[in-house]
Scaffold this active site. Sequence first.
Site, PDB file in Angstrom:
ATOM      1  N   ASN A  69      39.407  26.018  -7.321  1.00  0.00           N
ATOM      2  CA  ASN A  69      39.532  25.155  -7.159  1.00  0.00           C
ATOM      3  C   ASN A  69      39.983  24.199  -7.737  1.00  0.00           C
ATOM      4  O   ASN A  69      40.540  23.476  -7.701  1.00  0.00           O
ATOM      5  CB  ASN A  69      39.302  24.887  -5.290  1.00  0.00           C
ATOM      6  CG  ASN A  69      37.939  24.237  -6.378  1.00  0.00           C
ATOM      7  OD1 ASN A  69      37.252  24.965  -7.153  1.00  0.00           O
ATOM      8  ND2 ASN A  69      36.945  23.739  -5.089  1.00  0.00           N
ATOM      9  N   ARG A 119       0.137  -1.353  -0.014  1.00  0.00           N
ATOM     10  CA  ARG A 119      -0.101  -0.146   0.242  1.00  0.00           C
ATOM     11  C   ARG A 119       0.523   1.415   0.150  1.00  0.00           C
ATOM     12  O   ARG A 119       0.518   2.575  -0.240  1.00  0.00           O
ATOM     13  CB  ARG A 119      -0.874  -0.220   1.456  1.00  0.00           C
ATOM     14  CG  ARG A 119      -2.416  -0.247   0.994  1.00  0.00           C
ATOM     15  CD  ARG A 119      -2.716  -0.808   2.315  1.00  0.00           C
ATOM     16  NE  ARG A 119      -2.395  -2.036   3.492  1.00  0.00           N
ATOM     17  CZ  ARG A 119      -2.985  -1.775   4.827  1.00  0.00           C
ATOM     18  NH1 ARG A 119      -4.006  -1.146   4.845  1.00  0.00           N
ATOM     19  NH2 ARG A 119      -2.109  -2.577   5.285  1.00  0.00           N
ATOM     20  N   ARG A 141      46.488  42.509 -12.070  1.00  0.00           N
ATOM     21  CA  ARG A 141      45.422  42.726 -12.925  1.00  0.00           C
ATOM     22  C   ARG A 141      45.854  44.615 -14.518  1.00  0.00           C
ATOM     23  O   ARG A 141      47.091  44.701 -14.063  1.00  0.00           O
ATOM     24  CB  ARG A 141      44.381  44.047 -12.088  1.00  0.00           C
ATOM     25  CG  ARG A 141      44.579  45.256 -12.012  1.00  0.00           C
ATOM     26  CD  ARG A 141      43.345  45.738 -11.183  1.00  0.00           C
ATOM     27  NE  ARG A 141      43.965  46.966 -10.494  1.00  0.00           N
ATOM     28  CZ  ARG A 141      44.180  47.137  -9.540  1.00  0.00           C
ATOM     29  NH1 ARG A 141      43.289  46.716  -8.189  1.00  0.00           N
ATOM     30  NH2 ARG A 141      43.857  48.711  -9.431  1.00  0.00           N
ATOM     31  N   LYS A 169      32.744  25.118   0.578  1.00  0.00           N
ATOM     32  CA  LYS A 169      32.742  23.675   0.769  1.00  0.00           C
ATOM     33  C   LYS A 169      34.680  23.297   1.510  1.00  0.00           C
ATOM     34  O   LYS A 169      35.378  23.845   1.038  1.00  0.00           O
ATOM     35  CB  LYS A 169      32.653  23.919  -0.398  1.00  0.00           C
ATOM     36  CG  LYS A 169      32.349  21.768  -1.185  1.00  0.00           C
ATOM     37  CD  LYS A 169      33.094  21.039  -2.220  1.00  0.00           C
ATOM     38  CE  LYS A 169      34.970  21.679  -2.022  1.00  0.00           C
ATOM     39  NZ  LYS A 169      35.488  21.142  -3.990  1.00  0.00           N
TER      40      LYS A 169
END
Length: 458
Positions: free
Chosen positions: A386, A16, A440, A351
């Site tokens: 990464n 069920r 930069r 992370k």
Amino acid sequence: MENLKAVILAAGEGTRMKSKMPKVLHEVLNKTMIDYVIDTAKSCGAEEVCVVVGHKADEVKAAIEKDGVSFALQSQQKGTGHAVMMVGDFIEEDKDILILYGDTPLIQGETLEKLVERHRNDNFGATVISATVENPEGYGRIVRNNNGDFLKIVEHKDASSEERLIKEINTGIYIFKGGDLKASLAKLDNHNVQGEYYLTDCLELILKDGGKVGAVIAEDDKEFFGVNSRVQLAEATKIMKNRINNGHMVNGVTLVDPENTYIGADVKIGMDTVILPGCVLEGNTVIGEDCKIGPNSRMTDMVIGSGVTFQSSTGLESEIGNNTTVGPFAYIRPNCKIGSNVKVGDFVEVKNSTVGNGTKIPHLAYIGDTDAGEKVNFGCGSIMVNYDGQKKHRTIVEDNVFVGCNVNLVAPVTVKAGAYIAAGSTITRDVPEDVLAVARARQQVIEGWKKKKMEKES
Ligand code: UD1
Ligand code: CA
């Protein structure tokens, strides 16, 4: 409790549920039903637990393999008595055997302890927990004599119309003296409407053999609620949720809207912590005191210190130190160790990283596979690059580093203590201590450029 073992029946298919998954692996607040039953059996002192598996046995076994749990296979489901026969020598003559069902997750340790006590004090050969219910349809009925002594259990399908009026039902939870259980199982037959070996018949057999049988009426029949469908799964979840949430409130945790707060059975929360609406706290999450969690936050297997604010964010399998603030809309992925007084702000993903005390990552950053020291400042748009397309590499950012806005640190790379990284830099080589690294293009100014353009266009 000594000399106590438990058998859990979980061989049935559970048609069920309409599921590809075995019934007992369905979850109530992020924990499988069978896990609740195993934990409860252990919490009341069962030294060993044997689970009878059948339908999709391998899947069930794989999901619950842990210490002190063994398995018996019932390849064809020929009834509850037949299922218990399958455990064989797990039943020891001089021990008491609890029988539980894998699909009744609401049963509580205290209730079982009381059952064991009663069973032992009254020297019963078998003791069953019964309940008085309004609608006994489908259940086995407890038949008593005029003195109110237990006589037998008759299954609904085998019951006479008079017996069907009985409202005292068999919850399906029993304790047996091992010796009596063995002897009665040996005599069991399947001469009944369903052609099954009924465990319920063992009680009558024990009586006939001169033993004593008790039927104790449950105080709270919710505990014996069996789940056969998704609707009942939701009902069980609701009951479990109330029970867990009440427990936390009694312990000094504020739940602003307990109806909309989903806390797993094994989650621990310290005093004066406030849980705002819409939180889902799962697994072995531990939260300290004086925290403010939510609204709308999810945590799985998190360890959170005290005084932490965790707003509208997700945290998985990580640690967070005292007085740190997280969110809104932060995503802490597995294996992070975030220190005290840290700020993990909005739209920040972290992370597999360590973040030292007092470090700030206020907004829009990706900190992956990184070891960040103390009091580092990550500007808006800091990205730890990464992944080179094949492998992940680590980034090391030492104490007191200032990472300007929109900076890429291309791993593997180390930024030594106290260094400054100019905004917009893409850093590919290690940066020494206390320097300013600029990576930069220099700004150029082209005089008269607009005038020339307009002349060309006219
Ligand atoms: C059983 C009881 C009934 C009681 C009810 C309470 C018997 C004969 N009847 O009925 O008196 O009121 O529980 O819910 O025991 N199982 C196996 N192998 C089998 C059959 C069942 O492992 O061959 C397991 C099922 O997976 C389930 C449990 O035993 O977890 C109960 O089986 P189920 O078929 O639901 O028993 P009921 O007929 O409801
Ligand atoms: Ca049932």
